[in-house]
Design an enzyme around this catalytic site. Structure first.
Site, PDB file in Angstrom:
ATOM      1  N   SER A 189       0.830  -1.207   0.000  1.00 51.50           N
ATOM      2  CA  SER A 189       0.000   0.000   0.000  1.00 51.50           C
ATOM      3  C   SER A 189       0.865   1.258   0.000  1.00 51.50           C
ATOM      4  O   SER A 189       1.692   1.430  -0.895  1.00 51.50           O
ATOM      5  CB  SER A 189      -0.958  -0.047   1.188  1.00 51.50           C
ATOM      6  OG  SER A 189      -1.951   0.949   1.087  1.00 51.50           O
ATOM      7  N   ASP A 341      -9.954  -3.057  -5.623  1.00 48.64           N
ATOM      8  CA  ASP A 341      -9.068  -2.162  -4.884  1.00 48.64           C
ATOM      9  C   ASP A 341      -8.985  -0.834  -5.619  1.00 48.64           C
ATOM     10  O   ASP A 341      -8.721  -0.812  -6.827  1.00 48.64           O
ATOM     11  CB  ASP A 341      -7.677  -2.812  -4.784  1.00 48.64           C
ATOM     12  CG  ASP A 341      -6.657  -1.960  -4.041  1.00 48.64           C
ATOM     13  OD1 ASP A 341      -7.030  -0.914  -3.491  1.00 48.64           O
ATOM     14  OD2 ASP A 341      -5.474  -2.349  -4.029  1.00 48.64           O
ATOM     15  N   HIS A 371      -8.086  -4.667  -1.150  1.00 51.53           N
ATOM     16  CA  HIS A 371      -6.988  -3.899  -0.578  1.00 51.53           C
ATOM     17  C   HIS A 371      -6.775  -4.274   0.892  1.00 51.53           C
ATOM     18  O   HIS A 371      -7.717  -4.469   1.635  1.00 51.53           O
ATOM     19  CB  HIS A 371      -7.267  -2.400  -0.679  1.00 51.53           C
ATOM     20  CG  HIS A 371      -6.075  -1.572  -0.290  1.00 51.53           C
ATOM     21  ND1 HIS A 371      -5.038  -1.340  -1.160  1.00 51.53           N
ATOM     22  CD2 HIS A 371      -5.742  -0.965   0.875  1.00 51.53           C
ATOM     23  CE1 HIS A 371      -4.132  -0.604  -0.553  1.00 51.53           C
ATOM     24  NE2 HIS A 371      -4.521  -0.368   0.688  1.00 51.53           N
TER      25      HIS A 371
END
Length: 401
Positions: A189, A341, A371
């Site tokens: 991320s 995501d 995600h």
């Protein structure tokens, strides 16, 4: 009494409507993801209410809850785990105990959390890094960089590059028995942003060129220029990470100014003098056909608001902004993206750009992935898709590092 009951019932219905996100049919363990998504949205709503009441800042509630998940540096029969500092930046080291006939591989891991949340001490990342050290017999360095809003851009980047350059010194590698030709920088991320940016800097720095063999990016976010990419629109409400939450948290890395937050939501945040970047911005042309089919590109509006934040033009925050000549020097690369995501397209576009300049890229796309899945590998939030992502990541490292 009847009126109170009716009001309570209506409130419950409205609340359930607010937190409910319909899930795609192909998602594995949908009830678990639905529960996790509801808990995140409930926490976010509570944080907004408490912030509006002046009791606590939005991000502080999340931080307090996540601190309950921090782990101590507990060693076991296979791994020595210790907390220490590299150039005054906290790191957690994972050192395999079993003897090795040759020098060890090393992984520098950078955790996600939108630059404002988390720590390498959290149970999920501690679990991942222990697993990496154990399965690969590798030294793992997990970086505990400083967080916003107390430490805003570019502090996190400076912390990570400081740790990386310190670790890459010959005397430090020798101290930990690391092979200087088998080092990977990885992150998930926002940690993927940091990993991508630091790898770009290191590979283009004559003093450190070729000291990093590989980079591994797990569902990375790689740009803040266009907040209306196809994946941003398609997964605006999540699951797990909504567009509004991502923008709200990402904005705090730059400023507490609510004007920028509103501008980011409307994709009107780019300042005067940024038009030269827009030859790069219509990245949707690099997406696979199935993702750009119904997408109509709209150029971000320039100069709508009277503010200027240098970070908006900085490749340290948007690694996709660098030109091809800077990408050509990058090492062996692994990128993992998830279908459901909002950051999906950033990773897909980076894959295309690296392939176009002949960088060796391996790409895994998780069709039922969401995600943050790798953050849910431990009880009580155990997701099988998180384990699958972990195994793909470890398998690639084992074969290529």
């Amino acid at each position: 009494m009847g009126c109170k009951t009716l009001c309570f019932g209506l409130t419950c219905i409205l609340f359930a409507y607010y937190i409910y996100t319909p899930l795609p049919e192909n998602i594995e363990e949908p009830w678990k993801i639905q529960v996790i998504d509801a808990l995140i949205k409930t926490t976010s709503l509570t944080a907004i209410l408490l912030e509006n009441m002046g009791l606590i800042r939005y991000e502080e509630l999340f931080s307090l809850l996540l601190k309950l998940d921090y782990t101590a540096p507990i060693s076991d029969e296979n791994i020595t785990v210790m907390d220490t500092n590299f150039t005054d930046i906290p790191v957690r080291l994972y050192l395999p105990k079993r003897k090795s006939k040759s020098q060890r591989r090393a992984v520098i891991f950078i955790h996600g959390g939108a630059f404002i949340l988390g720590s390498c001490k959290q149970m999920s990342w501690d679990f991942l890094n222990r697993w990496t050290a154990n399965k690969l017999g590798a030294v793992v360095v997990a970086v505990d960089y400083r967080l916003a809003p107390q430490y805003q851009f570019p502090v996190s980047h400076e912390d990570v590059i400081s740790v990386v350059k310190f670790f890459l010194q010959d005397k430090i590698l020798a101290k930990y028995g690391v092979d200087p030709s088998r080092i990977c920088i990885s992150g998930d991320s926002s940690g993927g942003i940091l990993a991508a940016e630091v790898t770009q800097l290191v590979q283009n720095d004559p003093g450190f060129k070729n000291k990093v063999k590989a980079q591994a990016l797990i569902y990375p976010g790689l740009q803040l220029v266009d907040t209306l990419m196809p994946s941003h629109r398609e997964h605006e409400h999540g699951p797990i990470l909504s567009r509004d939450m991502a923008i709200k948290m990402g904005c705090l890395y730059l400023t507490k100014d609510k004007a920028l937050l509103e501008a980011l939501r409307e994709n009107q945040h780019m300042p005067h003098g940024s038009r030269h970047l827009f030859t790069l911005v219509n990245w949707s042309t690099l997406l696979p056909e199935k993702y750009k089919r119904n997408h109509i590109y709209t150029e971000p509006i320039i100069g709508r608001f009277n503010f200027s934040y240098p970070g908006l033009l900085d490749s340290r925050l948007s690694p996709l902004l660098v030109n091809d000549s800077q990408l050509q020097n990058l090492p062996l690369t692994y990128i993992l993206t998830c279908e459901h995501d909002i950051l999906r397209d950033d990773g897909l576009i980076y894959v295309s750009r690296l392939q176009n300049v002949a960088v060796n890229v391996s790409h895994d796309h998780i069709e039922d992935g969401v995600h943050g899945a790798i953050s849910f590998m431990t009880i009580p939030f155990y997701l099988r898709v998180g384990i699958r992502i972990r195994d793909k990541y470890i398998s690639w490292l084992d074969k290529n590092l």
